[in-house]
Scaffold this motif. Structure first.
Motif, PDB file in Angstrom:
ATOM      1  N   THR A 192      -5.783  -0.907   5.428  1.00 10.73           N
ATOM      2  CA  THR A 192      -5.963   0.538   5.281  1.00 10.73           C
ATOM      3  C   THR A 192      -4.681   1.246   5.696  1.00 10.73           C
ATOM      4  N   LYS A 215      -6.598  -5.264  -0.906  1.00 11.12           N
ATOM      5  CA  LYS A 215      -7.652  -4.270  -1.074  1.00 11.12           C
ATOM      6  C   LYS A 215      -8.906  -4.705  -0.342  1.00 11.12           C
ATOM      7  N   TYR A 219      -3.597   0.395  -3.212  1.00 13.37           N
ATOM      8  CA  TYR A 219      -3.400  -0.910  -2.573  1.00 13.37           C
ATOM      9  C   TYR A 219      -3.136  -1.993  -3.622  1.00 13.37           C
ATOM     10  N   ALA A 258       0.843  -1.194   0.000  1.00  9.46           N
ATOM     11  CA  ALA A 258       0.000   0.000   0.000  1.00  9.46           C
ATOM     12  C   ALA A 258       0.871   1.234   0.000  1.00  9.46           C
ATOM     13  N   THR A 287      -4.643   7.115  -1.763  1.00 10.05           N
ATOM     14  CA  THR A 287      -4.065   5.846  -1.354  1.00 10.05           C
ATOM     15  C   THR A 287      -4.147   4.856  -2.508  1.00 10.05           C
TER      16      THR A 287
END
Length: 123
Positions: A69, A65, A60, A49, A58
């Motif tokens: 986070t 995904k 990922y 990420a 952001t």
């Protein structure tokens, strides 16, 4: 010189959660993108990420995904990786890194790396 120090790794059962932290020092942290990578035994280091310098964007890897986070707190020079619904295949050493101004997925574009923190997910 930039120093990055990861923490928060450990052993967790499949389906569990961990929160990794990365403390940065040594330069203007808020001006650069931050990334998380991981490397399992016998495997190449892979992108997990990344987050833009201001935190508004952001990106990922498909494999994480919806479960992971990434976030950052520029006032504290910290970046985080919240990992939920962990799977055994998430087992790896996790590294935070910085270097590019914008989000990048190639590890070669990151100049500075932490020492890594081990994440082990048991089945």
């Amino acid at each position: 010189q930039v120093q990055l120090v990861e923490s928060g790794g450990g052993l967790v059962q499949a389906g569990g959660s961990l929160r990794l932290s990365c403390a940065a020092s040594g330069r203007t942290f808020s001006s650069y993108a931050m990334g998380w990578f991981r490397q399992a035994p016998g495997e190449e280091r892979e992108f997990v990420a990344a987050i833009s310098w201001i935190g508004s964007s952001t990106y990922y890897a498909d494999s994480v995904k919806g479960r992971f986070t990434i976030s950052r707190d520029n006032a504290k020079n910290m970046v985080y990786l919240q990992m939920n619904l962990l799977k055994p295949e998430d087992t790896a050493v996790y590294y935070c890194a910085t270097g590019p101004r914008d989000i990048r997925t190639k590890s070669s574009l990151y100049n500075y790396w932490g020492q890594g923190t081990q994440v082990t997910v048991s089945s």
